[in-house]
Design a protein around this motif. Structure first.
Motif, PDB file in Angstrom:
ATOM      1  N   VAL A   1       8.912   0.374 -18.113  1.00 53.14           N
ATOM      2  CA  VAL A   1       7.507   0.035 -17.886  1.00 53.14           C
ATOM      3  C   VAL A   1       7.157   0.431 -16.462  1.00 53.14           C
ATOM      4  N   THR A   2       5.884   0.777 -16.238  1.00 53.35           N
ATOM      5  CA  THR A   2       5.413   1.162 -14.916  1.00 53.35           C
ATOM      6  C   THR A   2       4.411   0.128 -14.422  1.00 53.35           C
ATOM      7  N   VAL A   3       4.532  -0.229 -13.138  1.00 49.59           N
ATOM      8  CA  VAL A   3       3.699  -1.270 -12.535  1.00 49.59           C
ATOM      9  C   VAL A   3       3.041  -0.721 -11.273  1.00 49.59           C
ATOM     10  N   ASN A   4       1.779  -1.089 -11.066  1.00 49.53           N
ATOM     11  CA  ASN A   4       1.080  -0.774  -9.818  1.00 49.53           C
ATOM     12  C   ASN A   4       0.702  -2.063  -9.104  1.00 49.53           C
ATOM     13  N   ILE A   5       0.644  -2.000  -7.772  1.00 51.35           N
ATOM     14  CA  ILE A   5       0.186  -3.111  -6.938  1.00 51.35           C
ATOM     15  C   ILE A   5      -1.288  -2.869  -6.644  1.00 51.35           C
ATOM     16  N   ASN A   6      -2.136  -3.850  -6.927  1.00 47.70           N
ATOM     17  CA  ASN A   6      -3.583  -3.687  -6.806  1.00 47.70           C
ATOM     18  C   ASN A   6      -4.180  -4.165  -5.492  1.00 47.70           C
ATOM     19  N   ASN A   7      -3.409  -4.800  -4.660  1.00 40.78           N
ATOM     20  CA  ASN A   7      -3.970  -5.439  -3.488  1.00 40.78           C
ATOM     21  C   ASN A   7      -3.076  -5.142  -2.285  1.00 40.78           C
ATOM     22  N   THR A   8      -3.630  -4.508  -1.236  1.00 43.36           N
ATOM     23  CA  THR A   8      -2.817  -4.142  -0.068  1.00 43.36           C
ATOM     24  C   THR A   8      -2.347  -5.351   0.728  1.00 43.36           C
ATOM     25  N   SER A   9      -2.945  -6.517   0.474  1.00 44.65           N
ATOM     26  CA  SER A   9      -2.474  -7.714   1.176  1.00 44.65           C
ATOM     27  C   SER A   9      -1.476  -8.510   0.343  1.00 44.65           C
ATOM     28  N   ALA A  10      -1.114  -8.000  -0.820  1.00 42.41           N
ATOM     29  CA  ALA A  10      -0.118  -8.686  -1.654  1.00 42.41           C
ATOM     30  C   ALA A  10       1.192  -8.790  -0.891  1.00 42.41           C
TER      31      ALA A  10
ATOM     32  N   GLU B   1       0.855  -1.184   0.000  1.00 36.30           N
ATOM     33  CA  GLU B   1       0.000   0.000   0.000  1.00 36.30           C
ATOM     34  C   GLU B   1       0.891   1.234   0.000  1.00 36.30           C
ATOM     35  N   GLY B   2       0.585   2.154  -0.839  1.00 35.43           N
ATOM     36  CA  GLY B   2       1.347   3.400  -0.846  1.00 35.43           C
ATOM     37  C   GLY B   2       2.588   3.387  -1.714  1.00 35.43           C
TER      38      GLY B   2
ATOM     39  N   THR C   1       5.073 -16.295 -14.961  1.00 39.12           N
ATOM     40  CA  THR C   1       4.011 -17.204 -14.558  1.00 39.12           C
ATOM     41  C   THR C   1       4.192 -17.601 -13.094  1.00 39.12           C
ATOM     42  N   GLY C   2       3.078 -17.653 -12.379  1.00 35.81           N
ATOM     43  CA  GLY C   2       3.103 -18.095 -10.989  1.00 35.81           C
ATOM     44  C   GLY C   2       3.469 -17.015  -9.997  1.00 35.81           C
ATOM     45  N   THR C   3       3.410 -15.747 -10.388  1.00 36.55           N
ATOM     46  CA  THR C   3       3.783 -14.692  -9.452  1.00 36.55           C
ATOM     47  C   THR C   3       2.591 -13.834  -9.046  1.00 36.55           C
ATOM     48  N   PHE C   4       1.417 -14.435  -9.000  1.00 36.78           N
ATOM     49  CA  PHE C   4       0.220 -13.738  -8.527  1.00 36.78           C
ATOM     50  C   PHE C   4      -0.029 -12.473  -9.345  1.00 36.78           C
ATOM     51  N   ASP C   5      -0.076 -12.641 -10.667  1.00 44.49           N
ATOM     52  CA  ASP C   5      -0.238 -11.510 -11.575  1.00 44.49           C
ATOM     53  C   ASP C   5      -1.457 -10.658 -11.253  1.00 44.49           C
ATOM     54  N   ASP C   6      -2.478 -11.249 -10.620  1.00 45.47           N
ATOM     55  CA  ASP C   6      -3.699 -10.497 -10.342  1.00 45.47           C
ATOM     56  C   ASP C   6      -3.457  -9.352  -9.360  1.00 45.47           C
ATOM     57  N   ASN C   7      -2.336  -9.349  -8.667  1.00 48.02           N
ATOM     58  CA  ASN C   7      -2.012  -8.263  -7.735  1.00 48.02           C
ATOM     59  C   ASN C   7      -1.209  -7.141  -8.396  1.00 48.02           C
ATOM     60  N   LEU C   8      -0.831  -7.323  -9.660  1.00 47.49           N
ATOM     61  CA  LEU C   8       0.017  -6.355 -10.366  1.00 47.49           C
ATOM     62  C   LEU C   8      -0.619  -5.976 -11.697  1.00 47.49           C
TER      63      LEU C   8
END
Length: 144
Positions: A80-89, A32-33, A62-69
């Motif tokens: 490239v720019t990446v955001n984290i979508n889940n504060t519990s990641a 988060e943040g 593959t296998g790195t919890f892509d749904d959180n990024l």
């Protein structure tokens, strides 16, 4: 015997693997943040090489919890720019990049991989000082 038909053959040279991936962030990052984590490689996309111009192809391994990024913007440039979508990641993630010819996914290079760690945002109670902090960080906590 049939008439000769003109044919064009494009010979593509092997693309070399991208250089080392670097980031403007210090790791581990807090889930988060920590928006807009930038990753880059040292060389800009290439032009004029035998076989055509080439660009980068960024992805999450593959296998790195892509749904959180998620990627923010284009994924074919030098950075490239990446955001984290889940504060519990939390845990180790892998971003990877390869070189590909712009006019097709033929003859790609091998991939260069970068591992990075994410710490989850802490839970519970009230805090003084920063409103968000990561595990391993310092803050005053009062649990109700």
């Amino acid at each position: 015997m049939s008439e000769a038909i003109p044919t064009t053959i494009t010979i593509r040279e092997d693309l070399t693997n991208p250089g080392a991936i670097t980031s403007t962030s210090s790791f581990p990052v807090c889930a988060e943040g920590t928006p807009n984590i930038v990753f880059s490689v040292p060389d800009p996309p290439g032009m004029g090489v035998p076989g055509g111009d080439w660009e980068y192809d960024w992805s999450f391994a593959t296998g790195t919890f892509d749904d959180n990024l998620t990627f923010v913007g284009a994924t074919n440039g030098q950075s490239v720019t990446v955001n984290i979508n889940n504060t519990s990641a939390s845990g180790t993630r892998r971003i990877r990049v390869r070189r590909v010819y712009e006019n097709g996914d033929l003859c790609p290079s091998g991939r260069t991989v970068f591992n990075f760690d994410i710490d989850p945002a802490a839970d519970g109670g009230t805090t003084s000082g920063a409103a968000t902090f990561c595990s391993g960080g310092a803050a005053n906590i009062t649990l109700d």
